[in-house]
Design a protein around this motif. Structure first.
Motif, PDB file in Angstrom:
ATOM      1  N   VAL A  67       0.828  -1.207   0.000  1.00 35.71           N
ATOM      2  CA  VAL A  67       0.000   0.000   0.000  1.00 35.71           C
ATOM      3  C   VAL A  67       0.862   1.256   0.000  1.00 35.71           C
ATOM      4  O   VAL A  67       1.789   1.390   0.801  1.00 35.71           O
ATOM      5  CB  VAL A  67      -0.956   0.007   1.211  1.00 35.71           C
ATOM      6  CG1 VAL A  67      -1.691   1.336   1.318  1.00 35.71           C
ATOM      7  CG2 VAL A  67      -1.948  -1.144   1.099  1.00 35.71           C
ATOM      8  N   THR A  68       0.528   2.175  -0.900  1.00 40.49           N
ATOM      9  CA  THR A  68       1.142   3.499  -0.949  1.00 40.49           C
ATOM     10  C   THR A  68       0.047   4.528  -0.769  1.00 40.49           C
ATOM     11  O   THR A  68      -0.985   4.477  -1.458  1.00 40.49           O
ATOM     12  CB  THR A  68       1.842   3.740  -2.305  1.00 40.49           C
ATOM     13  OG1 THR A  68       2.822   2.725  -2.515  1.00 40.49           O
ATOM     14  CG2 THR A  68       2.503   5.105  -2.330  1.00 40.49           C
ATOM     15  N   LEU A  69       0.227   5.472   0.147  1.00 38.59           N
ATOM     16  CA  LEU A  69      -0.782   6.486   0.403  1.00 38.59           C
ATOM     17  C   LEU A  69      -0.634   7.659  -0.554  1.00 38.59           C
ATOM     18  O   LEU A  69       0.464   8.150  -0.793  1.00 38.59           O
ATOM     19  CB  LEU A  69      -0.692   6.975   1.847  1.00 38.59           C
ATOM     20  CG  LEU A  69      -0.801   5.892   2.932  1.00 38.59           C
ATOM     21  CD1 LEU A  69      -0.837   6.545   4.320  1.00 38.59           C
ATOM     22  CD2 LEU A  69      -2.025   5.024   2.725  1.00 38.59           C
ATOM     23  N   ASP A  70      -1.750   8.100  -1.100  1.00 36.98           N
ATOM     24  CA  ASP A  70      -1.797   9.238  -2.022  1.00 36.98           C
ATOM     25  C   ASP A  70      -2.437  10.407  -1.289  1.00 36.98           C
ATOM     26  O   ASP A  70      -3.622  10.377  -0.964  1.00 36.98           O
ATOM     27  CB  ASP A  70      -2.618   8.851  -3.257  1.00 36.98           C
ATOM     28  CG  ASP A  70      -2.743   9.991  -4.264  1.00 36.98           C
ATOM     29  OD1 ASP A  70      -2.258  11.101  -3.982  1.00 36.98           O
ATOM     30  OD2 ASP A  70      -3.354   9.766  -5.329  1.00 36.98           O
ATOM     31  N   TYR A  71      -1.639  11.440  -1.008  1.00 35.78           N
ATOM     32  CA  TYR A  71      -2.119  12.593  -0.258  1.00 35.78           C
ATOM     33  C   TYR A  71      -2.570  13.740  -1.164  1.00 35.78           C
ATOM     34  O   TYR A  71      -2.904  14.819  -0.684  1.00 35.78           O
ATOM     35  CB  TYR A  71      -1.012  13.127   0.662  1.00 35.78           C
ATOM     36  CG  TYR A  71      -0.514  12.143   1.694  1.00 35.78           C
ATOM     37  CD1 TYR A  71      -1.218  11.912   2.866  1.00 35.78           C
ATOM     38  CD2 TYR A  71       0.692  11.461   1.518  1.00 35.78           C
ATOM     39  CE1 TYR A  71      -0.753  11.030   3.830  1.00 35.78           C
ATOM     40  CE2 TYR A  71       1.171  10.580   2.477  1.00 35.78           C
ATOM     41  CZ  TYR A  71       0.443  10.371   3.631  1.00 35.78           C
ATOM     42  OH  TYR A  71       0.914   9.503   4.583  1.00 35.78           O
ATOM     43  N   SER A  72      -2.574  13.536  -2.456  1.00 40.76           N
ATOM     44  CA  SER A  72      -2.843  14.618  -3.397  1.00 40.76           C
ATOM     45  C   SER A  72      -4.284  15.105  -3.313  1.00 40.76           C
ATOM     46  O   SER A  72      -5.223  14.318  -3.425  1.00 40.76           O
ATOM     47  CB  SER A  72      -2.545  14.156  -4.828  1.00 40.76           C
ATOM     48  OG  SER A  72      -2.945  15.131  -5.762  1.00 40.76           O
TER      49      SER A  72
END
Length: 331
Positions: A67-72
């Motif tokens: 899992v990679t978090l996308d804060y955009s």
């Protein structure tokens, strides 16, 4: 403006999920990890502690996920999930219903925030202690769409007020400055955030929580009908890993806070007491019984407030919007 709200969106087919075959919560050790980009809709923050805990303790990897978090902020997560370009996102209930109204087959499968985390804060000296007290006041709101606006309108409704009964000022995400400087009488806030900042600066506040007047559907994990139909095991494993992160954070907030230091830039230099209070306040919203399950009445309330606001043209089949089928009851 309605179009803007509608396209900021993000739910489930209960029948599909209910028929989904049971699958183990963890993936075989030999299985290659599935890459998951997960939009979360905000900057790195201690409020995401359950995700950091699940990452740090390997719960996602145990489930066969990378899992990679996308804060955009620019990521239109609900639209991407609805188009099956992403399998998951974090989103709140109104996004799900508005998305489905636009034929986006999104489904809400895990309740992270059991209570809607929006409210209205004012300085204690203003004497605003209940929704009715907002009449004739100047209220600052960050935007005229999304969870902040929905929560604000729900509080007006609870007080028997219309938007024309108050003066609304769009102030961006500058609630702390707007209230402390006297620019407005009250501000629409995210309960675990701005009130903590203001209290830390020495201000005495009154906070009216939307959840105390009208239960609504807060942030949770969403997917889409195609993923549920074709890969229910993936949904179950993703929800299960998140659930472990939430449970561990609730069980040991101090340990979760230490993990946050690896994921939130400059947290070690921040005011620790204030940041721990943000996490502590957030924990109050994670509580559901059983953990992770949606409450049917909250979905009914959410639909009704959207109908009242004119954001939905008619009733939806709510059984298609959410499901508890992928949530494992914890002891």
């Amino acid at each position: 403006m309605k179009q803007r709200i509608i396209f900021s969106i993000v739910i489930i087919s209960l029948l599909l999920a209910a028929c989904a075959p049971q699958a183990p919560a963890s993936a075989p050790a030999s299985q290659e990890l599935t890459a998951i980009r997960l939009p979360v809709g905000y900057i790195p923050n201690v409020q995401f502690a359950p995700l950091y805990v699940a990452m740090e303790k390997g719960y996602f990897k145990e489930a066969g996920l990378e899992v990679t978090l996308d804060y955009s902020f620019e990521t239109d997560a609900v639209a991407l999930v609805g188009a099956n370009e992403l399998p998951f996102s974090i989103a709140s209930g109104e996004q799900v219903l508005l998305g489905r109204a636009q034929d986006l087959p999104v489904v809400y499968v895990y309740t992270w925030y059991g209570e809607y985390p929006v409210g209205i804060a004012s300085l204690a000296e203003a004497g605003i202690v209940k929704p009715e007290d907002l009449r004739g006041r100047k209220i600052g709101t960050p935007v005229l769409y999304g969870a902040s606006y929905i929560g604000f309108r729900a509080l007006l409704q609870a007080g028997g007020l219309k938007e024309s009964d108050v003066t609304l000022d769009v102030i961006g995400f500058n609630q702390v400055e707007a209230l402390s400087s006297g620019q407005v009488d009250a501000v629409v806030i995210y309960v675990p955030n701005e009130p903590v900042q203001l209290a830390n600066q020495g201000y005495k506040l009154n906070v009216i929580r939307t959840a105390d007047y009208l239960p609504l559907v807060g942030n949770g994990l969403i997917t889409n009908e195609k993923t549920i139909a074709e890969n229910p095991e993936l949904v179950r494993r993703m929800a299960g890993a998140l659930q472990k992160g939430v449970a561990d954070t609730l069980a040991d907030p101090d340990a979760a806070y230490e993990i946050c230091k690896k994921y939130v830039e400059n947290l070690t230099e921040a005011d620790e007491a204030a940041q721990k209070q943000v996490l502590k306040t957030s924990l109050e919203f994670y509580q559901t019984e059983p953990l992770g399950q949606s409450a049917p009445q909250a979905w009914e309330n959410m639909q009704n407030i959207l109908l009242t606001m004119g954001l939905l043209a008619g009733d939806q089949d709510l059984s298609q919007a959410w499901s508890n089928a992928f949530v494992t009851e914890t002891k």
